[in-house]
Design a protein around this motif. Structure first.
Motif, short mmCIF file in Angstrom:
data_model
loop_
_atom_site.label_atom_id
_atom_site.label_comp_id
_atom_site.label_asym_id
_atom_site.label_seq_id
_atom_site.Cartn_x
_atom_site.Cartn_y
_atom_site.Cartn_z
N ARG A 63 0.83 -1.21 0.00
CA ARG A 63 0.00 0.00 0.00
C ARG A 63 0.86 1.26 0.00
O ARG A 63 0.56 2.23 -0.72
N ALA A 64 1.91 1.25 0.79
CA ALA A 64 2.79 2.42 0.83
C ALA A 64 3.48 2.63 -0.52
O ALA A 64 3.67 3.76 -0.96
N TRP A 65 3.85 1.52 -1.18
CA TRP A 65 4.50 1.61 -2.50
C TRP A 65 3.52 2.13 -3.55
O TRP A 65 3.83 3.04 -4.32
N VAL A 66 2.33 1.54 -3.60
CA VAL A 66 1.36 1.88 -4.64
C VAL A 66 0.92 3.34 -4.53
O VAL A 66 0.75 4.03 -5.53
N THR A 67 0.75 3.83 -3.31
CA THR A 67 0.35 5.23 -3.12
C THR A 67 1.48 6.21 -3.38
O THR A 67 1.26 7.42 -3.45
N GLY A 68 2.70 5.70 -3.50
CA GLY A 68 3.85 6.58 -3.70
C GLY A 68 4.43 7.11 -2.41
O GLY A 68 5.36 7.93 -2.44
N ASP A 69 3.92 6.65 -1.27
CA ASP A 69 4.46 7.09 0.02
C ASP A 69 5.82 6.46 0.30
O ASP A 69 6.59 6.96 1.13
N LEU A 70 6.11 5.36 -0.38
CA LEU A 70 7.37 4.64 -0.22
C LEU A 70 7.97 4.44 -1.60
O LEU A 70 7.25 4.10 -2.55
N GLY A 71 9.25 4.64 -1.72
CA GLY A 71 9.93 4.46 -3.00
C GLY A 71 11.32 3.91 -2.81
O GLY A 71 11.79 3.71 -1.68
N LEU A 129 5.28 -2.45 -11.89
CA LEU A 129 6.73 -2.43 -11.70
C LEU A 129 7.13 -3.33 -10.53
O LEU A 129 8.05 -4.15 -10.65
N LEU A 130 6.43 -3.18 -9.41
CA LEU A 130 6.75 -4.00 -8.24
C LEU A 130 6.50 -5.47 -8.50
O LEU A 130 7.32 -6.34 -8.17
N TYR A 131 5.35 -5.78 -9.09
CA TYR A 131 4.97 -7.17 -9.35
C TYR A 131 5.97 -7.86 -10.26
O TYR A 131 6.41 -8.99 -10.00
N MET A 132 6.38 -7.20 -11.33
CA MET A 132 7.28 -7.85 -12.28
C MET A 132 8.70 -7.97 -11.73
O MET A 132 9.36 -9.00 -11.92
N ALA A 133 9.19 -6.95 -11.04
CA ALA A 133 10.54 -7.03 -10.47
C ALA A 133 10.60 -8.08 -9.37
O ALA A 133 11.55 -8.88 -9.31
N ALA A 134 9.60 -8.10 -8.48
CA ALA A 134 9.59 -9.11 -7.42
C ALA A 134 9.43 -10.51 -8.00
O ALA A 134 10.05 -11.47 -7.50
#
Length: 432
Positions: free
Chosen positions: A62-70, A391-396
């Motif tokens: 959730r933090a990644w998708v919202t852009g709060d975490l990068g 991006l997260l799904y494919m890299a992970a």
């Protein structure tokens, strides 16, 4: 005082009981951690609240998708580091409850609460699918799940997949850059055709036909008549346009249809490439039986499917919270042995199983590179949240295939008639 990053680093290490192998940069500009490591950018206090209210993978997502975490630096290195600490732990409420009995853990949580600000739980981003897991794998729920994943926009998928428009593991003749993604995808489609031993005049059913690449390749290169079925109207429209441009409308028919509703067999061959992951374990025997029924005696099935690794406690297996909530709602991954067993229970004879796990890691890294190279356009097409999901799904996932946490297999099965004559040559792997 700018001290959010060292405080956050110390509290997280206290909570997980291990050094944090990443550098942290917090919203106040402070930094802490190994100077040469990738940087985990905590853009605001809300990122901490995401983790507090949904500890584990879903809070991070959730933090990644919202852009709060990068992340700044190599994303793969950062994800590998996170996986070792948090990513694979998930949301284990009993374990978390037991951990809170520890005074040190309670102290760390209190510190994070103070650092996060007012303790209001942030809502999930709009890209998250939240629904009760009842009535899974009905025709309605499957259409909804497929729409969530595939109806992101054909233009977006063109960026990620490249000209081949094939959304499944490629078959690499050589690692990049000696081979291109387009060449590797063509080699995969040709491999499937050779395993099915397609000859002019035969009928092929392509289950989960996507944007039509397999159907077009089989008709153009092997002279077969193809019916491709998909649950995505967006995919079907795109595939029909490609078929028309190739001049193959007399040999390729694309339908918006559930595989369970196909009744115009028998077919000489069936290809199912990257579709069976959506079927679900309660429905898998039904899936296998339906395909067996649609084949003529002696007909071949090529089932190309992602597989998971065995768990210590199989009863507790669930798809990861991030994948289930953002990527493949209702998707399920089976053991390759389970897949083979269910195909055989449906009446098939298994003739070959080939693992191409490393090929998928190469494919995913190429897709990630495509997305990053045209990031601004991808964001304009799909929105920043959805682009970050992919991006997260494919890299992970690339790391999961590289580390043998996931596999992918091509299973060649035959509807062997009662006479026992399979129609296959004595020598195995004649397609090599």
């Amino acid at each position: 005082m700018r001290d959010a990053a060292p405080r956050l680093k110390g509290l997280v290490e206290q909570l997980v009981g291990a050094p944090l192998p990443l550098r942290i940069r917090a919203w106040d500009g402070s930094q802490a951690g190994p100077p040469t490591a990738p940087i985990l950018v905590v853009r605001n206090r809300r990122a901490v609240r995401h983790l507090l209210f949904k500890p584990g993978e879903l809070g991070l997502a959730r933090a990644w998708v919202t852009g709060d975490l990068g992340v700044e630096g190599d994303l793969y290195t950062a994800l590998d580091a996170i996986a070792g600490l948090v990513w694979q732990r998930g949301e284990d409420a009993p374990t978390l409850a037991r951990s809170l009995r520890d005074p040190g853990v309670r102290s760390a949580v209190r510190g994070l609460v103070a650092l996060a600000g007012p303790p209001l739980p942030p809502g999930p981003p709009p890209e998250e699918v939240r629904r009760p897991r009842r009535g899974l794998h009905t025709r309605h729920s499957d259409r909804r799940a497929i729409s969530h994943h595939y109806d992101v926009g054909n233009d977006f998928y063109e960026i990620v997949l490249g000209p081949s428009m094939v959304y499944s593991c490629a078959y690499w003749p050589a690692p990049p850059p000696r081979a291109t993604l387009e060449q590797a995808q063509r080699d995969k489609l040709e491999l499937v055709c050779r395993k099915l031993a397609l000859t002019p005049g035969q009928r092929l059913l392509d289950v989960g036909c996507g944007w039509g690449s397999m159907a077009i390749h089989a008709a153009r290169e092997h002279g077969v008549s193809v019916v491709g079925v998909t649950l995505s109207p967006a995919q079907a429209g795109y595939a029909r346009k490609r078929v028309a441009e190739e001049g193959l409308t007399d040999r390729v028919e694309i339908r918006v249809q559930d595989y369970r509703d196909v009744t115009d067999g028998p077919y000489d061959a069936i290809s199912s490439i990257g579709m069976a992951e959506h079927v679900g374990s309660p429905r898998y025997l039904e899936y296998a039986t339906a395909l067996h029924r649609l084949l003529r005696p002696g007909g071949r099935l090529l089932n190309h499917q992602i597989a998971r690794r065995p768990q210590r406690d199989e009863a507790e297996y669930e798809l990861t919270p991030f994948i289930d909530a953002y990527v493949f709602p209702d998707g399920e991954l089976a053991l390759v042995g389970t897949t083979v067993s269910l195909l055989e229970r449906a009446g098939f004879e298994t003739r070959d199983v080939e693992s191409i796990r490393e090929h998928y890691a190469l494919t995913l890294r190429r897709w990630v590179a495509n997305l990053e190279a045209d990031w601004d356009r991808a964001v304009s097409l799909a929105g920043p949240g959805r682009a970050r999901v992919w991006l997260l799904y494919m890299a992970a996932s690339a790391l999961a295939f590289e580390r043998n946490r996931l596999g992918v297999n091509q299973v060649l099965a035959v509807r062997t008639p009662g006479s026992g004559t399979s129609g296959l040559p004595l020598r195995a792997r004649t397609w090599n």
